[in-house]
Design an enzyme around this catalytic site. Structure first.
Site, PDB file in Angstrom:
ATOM      1  N   GLU A  10       0.795  -1.232   0.000  1.00 16.34           N
ATOM      2  CA  GLU A  10       0.000   0.000   0.000  1.00 16.34           C
ATOM      3  C   GLU A  10       0.829   1.284   0.000  1.00 16.34           C
ATOM      4  OE1 GLU A  10      -4.195  -0.829   2.033  1.00 16.34           O
ATOM      5  OE2 GLU A  10      -2.588  -0.806   3.501  1.00 16.34           O
ATOM      6  N   VAL A  11       1.729   1.410  -0.954  1.00 18.60           N
ATOM      7  CA  VAL A  11       2.505   2.658  -1.040  1.00 18.60           C
ATOM      8  C   VAL A  11       1.687   3.681  -1.830  1.00 18.60           C
ATOM      9  CG1 VAL A  11       4.678   3.695  -1.747  1.00 18.60           C
ATOM     10  CG2 VAL A  11       4.619   1.317  -0.985  1.00 18.60           C
TER      11      VAL A  11
END
Lengths: 438, 67
Positions: free
Chosen positions: A234-235
């Site tokens: 989840e960047v």
């Protein structure tokens, strides 16, 4: 006939070591007229056998203890049977972690995945960088895990045959890191000026990697397990996208996408961790983004339906030759009305298209208890006995999947948990001979 | 038993009684690990408590006490 001892035989010497991914946990338990004997290759197998023995004993209403003639040959289906606790969204007191380790052992789980830090707080009290918890924890006195606490958890787990797999997730999920290490995170921009907010770790600065090298040197020595979980999920690229220095760096390097930039960061981090003779696990995005991984990397599947159904993700990862760990269908922090343990129970980790060689790369899975809506007040009933469904799927034979039979046994096991002092929630209508008593 | 073992046979008609005050775990003489092994020494204490509760348990040999 009265029997007053259980003889324990362990074939392989060694008591002071830590359990490992490939530790042997098989055992045989024989309770007959001639002898009561538990045989195991290792002390870890003996622990599993003792747990089984403890569950075979009946207590009559008059207080008599008895056990039936029994022969058991047992071994786990998968070597990695984990449970993730998140101690960043809410701080979990040390005692809650230790109690969870107890119940994990009752369920024959063997990996405590400690998602110890994240955006909201940094409770790990680093020796090398004390500012991380001093400024990043909810309270640097009461809401941290000192080195002593960490060592207590590791030893408590070892004595129950449980590995402690520490996760320090980067480059995203790091807002709490930035408070103690100025310059570590990427400054976000609004137009041409800094907005005052921060995004993921800044991947374009040498000092970022100098910090990571020092930090993970400490982590590598504090946590004895061969593996570390390095996250990588989840960047959010919007902050990187807004920053002119990042854009200039990407142009210079010829990176056409932010996935490439993320891969650049992860690659450097993996090299750092490898240099400390550690193996690593990563969340599935690292594989999805095409980062070059060492062959012994374990890829952790957490996304249930998007961008792919998890079965297809398992197929792709194993086709590429990597070992894989399944969590996507076992997010136990998600709750619903009714017997939702059955959905977790009916999952089959090998239910994807692939060759026998691909299936052999599935090393197990983990039940996850993320902490957005979970703290010490609701952790235990939300976990147990629901996580037991995952425990049986990962330990027992593939053929053990009758939900009605499982209900009878799990309801009984839940009563046994109450008797042992665990606030396990009910499966459905009913009662226990020994109700929970504090 | 939870989780269910790989292979299990139980004879429902053959039952053994256990006496909490006398029951103990012991290392097999030929076992590669012996007393002093912290993992099992502590597990023996833990599981006695789990199985029989905290006690104290009266000895069945105590005069006048029926088993």
């Amino acid at each position: 006939t009265v029997k007053n001892s259980l003889e324990v035989f362990v074939a392989v010497p060694g008591c002071d070591q830590f359990p490992e991914m490939n530790s042997v946990e098989n055992y045989t338990l024989t309770l007959n007229d001639d002898h009561f004997i538990l045989k195991a290759d290792t002390v870890w197998g003996a622990l599993r056998g003792l747990e089984t023995f403890s569950q075979l004993i009946w207590r009559s209403a008059e207080g008599m203890f008895s056990v039936k003639w029994t022969e058991i040959v047992d071994f786990p289906r998968f070597p990695h049977r984990g449970l993730l606790l998140d101690t960043s969204r809410h701080y979990l007191p040390l005692q809650a972690i230790l109690e969870t380790l107890d119940v994990m052992a009752y369920n024959k789980f063997n990996v405590f995945h400690w998602h110890i830090v994240d955006d909201p707080s940094f409770p790990y009290d680093s020796v090398t960088f004390p500012e991380l918890s001093r400024k990043g924890s909810y309270n640097p006195v009461t809401h941290i895990y000192t080195m002593g606490d960490v060592k207590t958890v590791i030893e408590y787990a070892r004595l129950r045959g449980i590995r402690v797999l520490a996760e320090f997730d980067t480059p995203g999920h790091t807002l709490s890191w930035g408070k103690g290490i100025p310059g570590l995170l990427t400054p976000c921009y609004s137009g041409t000026t800094p907005s005052g907010s921060y995004g993921p770790v800044n991947p374009i600065l040498n000092r970022t990697y100098e910090f990571m090298a020092s930090f993970f040197q400490e982590i590598s020595s504090v946590f004895p397990d061969f593996y570390l979980h390095l996250g990588g999920d989840e960047v959010d690229f919007s902050c990187w996208q807004s920053n002119p220095d990042i854009q200039a760096f990407m142009k210079e390097k010829g990176f056409e996408s932010y996935e490439k930039l993320e891969s650049f960061y992860i690659q450097k981090l993996l090299n750092i961790v490898s240099s400390y003779k550690k193996g690593y696990l990563v969340w599935q995005e690292v594989f999805d983004n095409g980062v070059k991984l060492s062959p012994d990397t374990v890829v952790h599947v957490w996304r249930e339906t998007k961008p792919l159904p998890y079965t297809m993700e398992m197929q792709n990862i194993t086709k590429a030759g990597y070992r894989v760990l399944l969590s996507a269908p076992w997010y136990l922090n998600h709750i619903s009305y009714g017997q939702d343990w059955q959905q977790a129970y009916q999952v089959e980790p090998l239910d994807f298209e692939g060759s026998p060689a691909q299936k052999s790369l599935v090393i197990g899975g983990e039940a996850c208890m993320w902490g957005e809506y979970v703290d010490v007040t609701n952790l235990t009933p939300r976990l147990w006995p629901r996580a037991g469904a995952v425990a049986e799927r990962l330990w027992s034979s593939q053929s053990v999947r009758d939900v009605d039979l499982a209900y009878e046994r799990l309801a009984y096991f839940r009563c046994e948990l109450l008797r042992r002092g665990v606030q396990a929630q009910p499966l459905y209508v009913g009662y226990c001979e020994h109700e929970y008593f504090q | 038993v939870w989780p269910w073992p790989q292979n299990i046979s139980v004879s429902p008609n053959r039952t053994f009684a256990l006496q909490p005050s006398l029951f103990h775990f012991q290392y097999s003489a030929s076992s590669a690990v012996q007393p002093g092994c912290s993992v099992l020494d502590q597990a023996f204490v833990r599981y006695l408590r789990i199985i029989f509760g905290p006690g104290p348990w009266l000895s069945p040999d105590r005069p006048g006490l029926k088993q």
